[in-house]
Design a protein around this motif. Structure first.
Motif, PDB file in Angstrom:
ATOM      1  N   VAL A  55       0.877  -1.180   0.000  1.00  0.00           N
ATOM      2  CA  VAL A  55       0.000   0.000   0.000  1.00  0.00           C
ATOM      3  C   VAL A  55       0.908   1.222   0.000  1.00  0.00           C
ATOM      4  CG1 VAL A  55      -1.859   1.241   1.162  1.00  0.00           C
ATOM      5  CG2 VAL A  55      -1.655  -1.250   1.447  1.00  0.00           C
ATOM      6  N   ALA A  56       0.707   2.147  -0.931  1.00  0.00           N
ATOM      7  CA  ALA A  56       1.554   3.340  -1.017  1.00  0.00           C
ATOM      8  C   ALA A  56       0.706   4.550  -1.353  1.00  0.00           C
ATOM      9  CB  ALA A  56       2.655   3.145  -2.063  1.00  0.00           C
ATOM     10  N   MET A  57       1.262   5.723  -1.053  1.00  0.00           N
ATOM     11  CA  MET A  57       0.555   6.975  -1.293  1.00  0.00           C
ATOM     12  C   MET A  57       0.823   7.476  -2.710  1.00  0.00           C
ATOM     13  SD  MET A  57      -0.945   7.262   1.549  1.00  0.00           S
ATOM     14  CE  MET A  57      -1.807   8.779   1.102  1.00  0.00           C
ATOM     15  N   ALA A  58      -0.242   7.861  -3.394  1.00  0.00           N
ATOM     16  CA  ALA A  58      -0.114   8.580  -4.655  1.00  0.00           C
ATOM     17  C   ALA A  58       0.146  10.047  -4.346  1.00  0.00           C
ATOM     18  CB  ALA A  58      -1.384   8.423  -5.484  1.00  0.00           C
ATOM     19  N   ASN A  59       0.765  10.758  -5.283  1.00  0.00           N
ATOM     20  CA  ASN A  59       1.065  12.167  -5.027  1.00  0.00           C
ATOM     21  C   ASN A  59       1.194  12.937  -6.319  1.00  0.00           C
ATOM     22  OD1 ASN A  59       3.893  12.077  -5.969  1.00  0.00           O
ATOM     23  ND2 ASN A  59       4.300  10.907  -4.111  1.00  0.00           N
ATOM     24  N   ALA A  60       1.339  14.244  -6.211  1.00  0.00           N
ATOM     25  CA  ALA A  60       1.505  15.114  -7.374  1.00  0.00           C
ATOM     26  C   ALA A  60       2.928  15.629  -7.429  1.00  0.00           C
ATOM     27  CB  ALA A  60       0.520  16.276  -7.307  1.00  0.00           C
ATOM     28  N   GLY A  61       3.862  14.846  -6.933  1.00  0.00           N
ATOM     29  CA  GLY A  61       5.246  15.245  -6.786  1.00  0.00           C
ATOM     30  C   GLY A  61       5.656  15.037  -5.344  1.00  0.00           C
ATOM     31  N   VAL A  62       6.930  14.981  -5.122  1.00  0.00           N
ATOM     32  CA  VAL A  62       7.446  14.714  -3.776  1.00  0.00           C
ATOM     33  C   VAL A  62       6.869  15.707  -2.771  1.00  0.00           C
ATOM     34  CG1 VAL A  62       9.541  14.617  -2.373  1.00  0.00           C
ATOM     35  CG2 VAL A  62       9.546  13.682  -4.691  1.00  0.00           C
ATOM     36  N   ASP A  63       6.455  15.198  -1.615  1.00  0.00           N
ATOM     37  CA  ASP A  63       5.948  15.998  -0.493  1.00  0.00           C
ATOM     38  C   ASP A  63       4.580  16.609  -0.759  1.00  0.00           C
ATOM     39  OD1 ASP A  63       8.323  15.339   0.791  1.00  0.00           O
ATOM     40  OD2 ASP A  63       9.282  17.261   0.330  1.00  0.00           O
ATOM     41  N   THR A  64       3.793  15.984  -1.636  1.00  0.00           N
ATOM     42  CA  THR A  64       2.427  16.461  -1.885  1.00  0.00           C
ATOM     43  C   THR A  64       1.407  15.360  -1.605  1.00  0.00           C
ATOM     44  OG1 THR A  64       2.479  15.884  -4.250  1.00  0.00           O
ATOM     45  CG2 THR A  64       3.237  18.093  -3.632  1.00  0.00           C
ATOM     46  N   ASN A  65       1.663  14.545  -0.609  1.00  0.00           N
ATOM     47  CA  ASN A  65       0.740  13.470  -0.274  1.00  0.00           C
ATOM     48  C   ASN A  65      -0.560  14.032   0.285  1.00  0.00           C
ATOM     49  OD1 ASN A  65       2.681  11.059  -0.572  1.00  0.00           O
ATOM     50  ND2 ASN A  65       3.804  12.483   0.732  1.00  0.00           N
ATOM     51  N   GLY A  66      -1.646  13.321   0.018  1.00  0.00           N
ATOM     52  CA  GLY A  66      -2.948  13.726   0.530  1.00  0.00           C
ATOM     53  C   GLY A  66      -3.732  12.513   0.988  1.00  0.00           C
ATOM     54  N   SER A  67      -4.838  12.210   0.304  1.00  0.00           N
ATOM     55  CA  SER A  67      -5.672  11.067   0.716  1.00  0.00           C
ATOM     56  C   SER A  67      -5.614   9.904  -0.260  1.00  0.00           C
ATOM     57  CB  SER A  67      -7.131  11.516   0.868  1.00  0.00           C
ATOM     58  OG  SER A  67      -7.626  12.023  -0.360  1.00  0.00           O
ATOM     59  N   GLN A  68      -5.111  10.111  -1.473  1.00  0.00           N
ATOM     60  CA  GLN A  68      -5.133   9.037  -2.454  1.00  0.00           C
ATOM     61  C   GLN A  68      -4.000   8.039  -2.210  1.00  0.00           C
ATOM     62  OE1 GLN A  68      -5.957   9.944  -6.566  1.00  0.00           O
ATOM     63  NE2 GLN A  68      -6.699  11.984  -6.023  1.00  0.00           N
ATOM     64  N   PHE A  69      -4.343   6.775  -2.331  1.00  0.00           N
ATOM     65  CA  PHE A  69      -3.383   5.695  -2.139  1.00  0.00           C
ATOM     66  C   PHE A  69      -3.582   4.655  -3.231  1.00  0.00           C
ATOM     67  CE2 PHE A  69      -7.212   4.794   0.294  1.00  0.00           C
ATOM     68  CZ  PHE A  69      -7.490   3.457   0.005  1.00  0.00           C
ATOM     69  N   PHE A  70      -2.571   3.819  -3.425  1.00  0.00           N
ATOM     70  CA  PHE A  70      -2.723   2.761  -4.413  1.00  0.00           C
ATOM     71  C   PHE A  70      -2.328   1.414  -3.832  1.00  0.00           C
ATOM     72  CE2 PHE A  70       1.387   4.775  -5.217  1.00  0.00           C
ATOM     73  CZ  PHE A  70       2.269   3.755  -5.528  1.00  0.00           C
ATOM     74  N   LEU A  71      -2.991   0.392  -4.327  1.00  0.00           N
ATOM     75  CA  LEU A  71      -2.868  -0.978  -3.846  1.00  0.00           C
ATOM     76  C   LEU A  71      -2.200  -1.798  -4.939  1.00  0.00           C
ATOM     77  CD1 LEU A  71      -6.555  -1.083  -2.589  1.00  0.00           C
ATOM     78  CD2 LEU A  71      -4.544  -0.882  -1.117  1.00  0.00           C
ATOM     79  N   VAL A  72      -1.014  -2.306  -4.654  1.00  0.00           N
ATOM     80  CA  VAL A  72      -0.207  -2.988  -5.662  1.00  0.00           C
ATOM     81  C   VAL A  72      -0.557  -4.475  -5.679  1.00  0.00           C
ATOM     82  CG1 VAL A  72       2.147  -3.525  -6.412  1.00  0.00           C
ATOM     83  CG2 VAL A  72       1.645  -1.303  -5.349  1.00  0.00           C
ATOM     84  N   PHE A  73      -1.076  -4.955  -6.824  1.00  0.00           N
ATOM     85  CA  PHE A  73      -1.423  -6.375  -6.929  1.00  0.00           C
ATOM     86  C   PHE A  73      -0.461  -7.156  -7.819  1.00  0.00           C
ATOM     87  CE2 PHE A  73      -4.259  -3.970  -9.796  1.00  0.00           C
ATOM     88  CZ  PHE A  73      -3.885  -4.484 -11.030  1.00  0.00           C
ATOM     89  N   GLU A  74       0.465  -6.464  -8.483  1.00  0.00           N
ATOM     90  CA  GLU A  74       1.552  -7.107  -9.211  1.00  0.00           C
ATOM     91  C   GLU A  74       2.829  -6.324  -8.916  1.00  0.00           C
ATOM     92  OE1 GLU A  74       1.541  -9.834 -10.818  1.00  0.00           O
ATOM     93  OE2 GLU A  74      -0.586 -10.214 -11.171  1.00  0.00           O
ATOM     94  N   ASP A  75       3.961  -7.037  -8.791  1.00  0.00           N
ATOM     95  CA  ASP A  75       5.226  -6.336  -8.597  1.00  0.00           C
ATOM     96  C   ASP A  75       5.333  -5.214  -9.618  1.00  0.00           C
ATOM     97  OD1 ASP A  75       5.758  -8.218  -6.666  1.00  0.00           O
ATOM     98  OD2 ASP A  75       7.391  -9.198  -7.750  1.00  0.00           O
ATOM     99  N   SER A  76       5.677  -4.004  -9.149  1.00  0.00           N
ATOM    100  CA  SER A  76       5.617  -2.816 -10.003  1.00  0.00           C
ATOM    101  C   SER A  76       6.893  -2.002  -9.908  1.00  0.00           C
ATOM    102  CB  SER A  76       4.420  -1.937  -9.595  1.00  0.00           C
ATOM    103  OG  SER A  76       3.199  -2.608  -9.828  1.00  0.00           O
ATOM    104  N   LEU A  77       7.263  -1.368 -11.020  1.00  0.00           N
ATOM    105  CA  LEU A  77       8.460  -0.541 -11.085  1.00  0.00           C
ATOM    106  C   LEU A  77       8.094   0.918 -10.937  1.00  0.00           C
ATOM    107  CD1 LEU A  77      10.455  -2.129 -14.043  1.00  0.00           C
ATOM    108  CD2 LEU A  77      11.057  -2.170 -11.615  1.00  0.00           C
ATOM    109  N   LEU A  78       8.652   1.543  -9.908  1.00  0.00           N
ATOM    110  CA  LEU A  78       8.404   2.952  -9.641  1.00  0.00           C
ATOM    111  C   LEU A  78       9.661   3.586  -9.075  1.00  0.00           C
ATOM    112  CD1 LEU A  78       4.958   2.595  -7.837  1.00  0.00           C
ATOM    113  CD2 LEU A  78       5.319   3.574 -10.102  1.00  0.00           C
ATOM    114  N   GLN A  79       9.850   4.856  -9.323  1.00  0.00           N
ATOM    115  CA  GLN A  79      10.878   5.589  -8.601  1.00  0.00           C
ATOM    116  C   GLN A  79      10.505   5.588  -7.112  1.00  0.00           C
ATOM    117  OE1 GLN A  79      10.419   9.261 -10.680  1.00  0.00           O
ATOM    118  NE2 GLN A  79      11.928   8.763 -12.256  1.00  0.00           N
ATOM    119  N   PRO A  80      11.488   5.623  -6.221  1.00  0.00           N
ATOM    120  CA  PRO A  80      11.189   5.531  -4.787  1.00  0.00           C
ATOM    121  C   PRO A  80      10.649   6.833  -4.197  1.00  0.00           C
ATOM    122  CG  PRO A  80      13.540   5.732  -5.107  1.00  0.00           C
ATOM    123  CD  PRO A  80      12.948   5.614  -6.490  1.00  0.00           C
TER     124      PRO A  80
END
Length: 264
Positions: free
Chosen positions: A192-217
């Protein structure tokens, strides 16, 4: 409203993952582009060998039993809600949040040690009923990005709680200008991770990973998904994307609505 682009690195695949906390307060997306209601993706790539990419870094132990969190205002809230208390937030233990959806239950275990301010926010929003009767507005089944995104009461992908807050783990495991922040790592199935509009802009949206996924940290990891929850997500993913925008990124074919969210 900002729309963030996450790169499924090395794939030539840029995907918009909306999150909360945009400059206009109508919240956001995941990586930082302009305000637009459209979503886009390139054609699907072949299956990716994820073994060539690093895992998430190991988290550091909390430096103190509590931290103080700041939640500055960020425009209008998508649903009436109060910011959480940010004083003396615990860094110890975990907390469960149970999502009841029309497609089945999704249990989450949130880790205060890795992301105390993020978990504090999610718990506060849950206790205020912010997530109740809200849609999960986006799914990706693209190679290198398998996730369901929730947490925007407006269902448009640009809604947030009217405040924002800083990134935590894994971003805080890197120096601010470390080039490694631009390189993808594997966010494993069950994250479970937070979606954002750029670093340090977290709010209420989150995403649920159901397959191993490639993302910047640059997406704060807040916890894990229960086995029962993964079964629900697999069912949703199997039904696919509605196809009106892109074949592998858009609204879920089967409508997903969080009927209730409860702190377990």
């Amino acid at each position: 409203m900002k729309r963030t682009a996450f790169a499924a690195a090395g794939l030539g695949l840029a995907l918009l993952l909306t999150a909360c906390g945009s400059d206009d307060g109508n919240s956001s997306d995941t990586a930082g582009s302009t305000s637009s209601s459209s979503m886009w993706t390139t054609p699907e790539a072949p299956k990716i060998d994820l073994s060539q990419y690093p895992a998430l870094p190991a988290p550091s132990a909390p430096a103190a039993p509590t931290v103080d969190c700041t939640y500055p205002a960020a425009g209008a809230a998508a649903k009436d809600v109060q910011p959480p208390n940010g004083t003396g937030v615990s860094t110890a233990g975990t907390v469960g949040v149970a999502l009841t959806t029309g497609q089945g239950p999704i249990g989450m275990t949130l880790d205060r040690g890795e992301a105390p301010c993020s978990v504090n926010s999610i718990v506060s929003l849950t206790e205020q009923g912010y997530f109740d009767n809200t849609p999960c507005h986006r799914i990706s089944t693209a190679p290198g990005l398998g996730m369901l995104q929730c947490g925007d009461p407006s269902g448009r992908g640009n809604g947030g709680p009217g405040y924002r807050y800083a990134n935590e783990y894994p971003t805080n495991q890197f120096a601010a200008n470390d080039p490694a922040l631009n390189n993808p790592v594997v966010y494993p199935r069950g994250t479970v991770a937070m979606a954002n509009a750029g670093v340090d802009t977290n709010g209420s949206q989150f995403f649920l990973v159901f397959e191993d996924s490639l993302l910047q940290p640059n997406y704060t990891v807040v916890g894990t998904i229960s086995d029962e929850g993964l079964a629900t997500l697999d069912k949703i993913a199997a039904a696919g994307v509605d196809g009106s925008t892109a074949p592998s990124d858009g609204a879920p074919t089967d409508t997903v609505t969080i009927a209730t969210a409860k702190v377990a």
